[in-house]
Design a protein around this motif. Structure first.
Motif, mmCIF file in Angstrom:
data_model
loop_
_atom_site.group_PDB
_atom_site.id
_atom_site.type_symbol
_atom_site.label_atom_id
_atom_site.label_comp_id
_atom_site.label_asym_id
_atom_site.label_seq_id
_atom_site.Cartn_x
_atom_site.Cartn_y
_atom_site.Cartn_z
ATOM 1 N N LEU A 30 0.827 -1.208 0.000
ATOM 2 C CA LEU A 30 0.000 0.000 0.000
ATOM 3 C C LEU A 30 0.859 1.255 0.000
ATOM 4 O O LEU A 30 0.576 2.217 -0.731
ATOM 5 N N THR A 31 1.892 1.272 0.797
ATOM 6 C CA THR A 31 2.765 2.442 0.892
ATOM 7 C C THR A 31 3.437 2.739 -0.440
ATOM 8 O O THR A 31 3.584 3.903 -0.832
ATOM 9 N N ALA A 32 3.849 1.685 -1.152
ATOM 10 C CA ALA A 32 4.539 1.867 -2.432
ATOM 11 C C ALA A 32 3.587 1.932 -3.619
ATOM 12 O O ALA A 32 4.002 2.279 -4.728
ATOM 13 N N GLU A 89 -7.746 -0.472 6.426
ATOM 14 C CA GLU A 89 -7.355 -0.663 5.033
ATOM 15 C C GLU A 89 -6.436 -1.874 4.883
ATOM 16 O O GLU A 89 -6.588 -2.673 3.957
ATOM 17 N N ILE A 90 -5.494 -1.996 5.791
ATOM 18 C CA ILE A 90 -4.573 -3.131 5.745
ATOM 19 C C ILE A 90 -5.327 -4.442 5.924
ATOM 20 O O ILE A 90 -5.079 -5.420 5.209
ATOM 21 N N THR A 121 -0.980 4.538 -0.831
ATOM 22 C CA THR A 121 -1.481 5.160 0.398
ATOM 23 C C THR A 121 -0.309 5.367 1.349
ATOM 24 O O THR A 121 0.258 4.400 1.866
ATOM 25 N N ALA A 122 0.066 6.610 1.571
ATOM 26 C CA ALA A 122 1.260 6.913 2.368
ATOM 27 C C ALA A 122 1.162 6.348 3.787
ATOM 28 O O ALA A 122 2.127 5.792 4.309
ATOM 29 N N ASN A 123 0.001 6.497 4.393
ATOM 30 C CA ASN A 123 -0.187 6.024 5.768
ATOM 31 C C ASN A 123 -1.472 5.204 5.859
ATOM 32 O O ASN A 123 -2.502 5.702 6.331
#
Length: 341
Positions: free
Chosen positions: A221-223, A307-308, A300-302
């Motif tokens: 998600l972060t990437a 969500e996870i 998604t940055a954070n």
């Protein structure tokens, strides 16, 4: 069968001998890297026998442990020529190992290949993502995979650079994000179950350490990378392992070693170079590495816990579907199911 040992016949074809040597090379390299006694013995002998080399040895050690220490965390040092060596074709054909493609991958995107199961030595995943033995570059043009492995494996002098030449990096959040952010097509192959899952590896086992694993989802998600389920049918059939049920003395000892040293020491055995009964080489058994369809994610940055969790559930469902769609084709019964712990 003298002494109960099934020896290999003397007239084994040269091609099969070369296949066995290729696999022996792989096993020896990784066993030495995990317990790096031999590399340090070589360095010690150099210092004792050739004292004049002492400055060079000291400079080398300074280079790998100080100056170059971050390289395994930042994309490694892949050498395309090393990935294409003929030894990897012999390695592939020993089992043999097959790469099974189920969907095209857009080279303009990044992917996090989630590999299952770990097995004892992750042989199918190494052949697929750290060599061109299974022709990954032809099946997925434009995709550059980085296989993530234990940091301890990349600490051994001499061996670290040889292993990194295959496009191998340290398995960590920072390392994964660095590789995924190198541009379109740059992707990561992560063995999600890790060292803990190796303790579940034995013929017929379909137990995966996944129930509490969320880090790979957060990284994706972060990437903004797509998750791709990968299952290596036959990986757990390559070695046998001493019984170590949860709660047993052996499992408790293995758990403590893992906590202390970062890796779990499975007590495994397979075949030898000149016999089929006992040794540290894997048995000849087909391995089919099935690469599933990508699950596209929005960057998604954070990401929140919710969500996870949602993505994790979606991933598990996709993995189960991949497994169920191919299990009977690769020797498992219709009622065989994945067991998540």
């Amino acid at each position: 069968m003298p002494l109960g040992i099934d020896f290999a016949p003397w007239n084994v074809p040269l091609k099969r001998r070369l296949q066995t040597l290729a696999v022996a090379h792989y096993v020896i390299i990784f066993l030495m890297a995990i317990g790096p006694i031999v590399p340090w013995l070589v360095i010690t002998l150099l210092l004792v026998c050739f004292p004049i080399l002492a400055p060079m040895v000291v400079l080398y050690l300074f280079w790998i442990y100080v100056w170059d220490r971050q390289t395994p965390h930042k994309g490694g040092r892949r050498v395309p020529f090393m990935r294409r060596l003929s030894i990897w074709r012999y390695f592939r054909d020993f089992f043999p190992i097959h790469l099974v493609k189920t969907s095209d991958l857009d080279p303009n995107k990044n992917y996090l290949f989630c590999c299952h199961p770990h097995g004892i030595l992750s042989i199918g995943h190494f052949a697929t993502f750290a060599t061109e033995g299974t022709r990954f570059d032809q099946q997925y043009p434009g995709i550059t995979p980085y296989l993530m492995i234990l940091e301890e494996t990349l600490r051994a002098p001499i061996l670290r650079d040889y292993i990194m030449s295959s496009g191998v990096c340290v398995s960590s959040k920072e390392s994964c994000l660095y590789s995924l952010n190198q541009g379109p097509g740059h992707s990561v192959a992560l063995i999600v179950g890790g060292a803990a899952e190796s303790l579940e590896a034995r013929p017929g086992s379909t137990t995966l350490v996944l129930k509490e694993r969320r880090g790979f989802v957060k990284i994706a998600l972060t990437a903004g990378a797509s998750l791709v389920p990968v299952y290596a049918f036959g990986e757990n059939d390559l070695f046998k392992q001493v019984d170590n049920p949860p709660g047993s003395l052996l499992r408790r000892i293995q758990g403590k070693v893992k906590t202390t040293m970062g890796f779990a020491p499975p007590l495994f055995y397979g075949r030898g170079i000149f016999n089929y009964t006992f040794g540290v080489l894997p048995h000849r058994h087909p391995v089919h590495v099935v690469v599933g369809k990508p699950i596209d994610l929005q960057k998604t940055a954070n990401p929140t816990v919710e969500e996870i969790e949602r993505v994790h559930q979606k991933y598990v469902e996709s993995l189960i579907q991949l497994f169920d769609s191919h299990k009977t084709e690769y020797g498992l019964s219709e009622d065989t199911q994945l067991n998540f712990v």
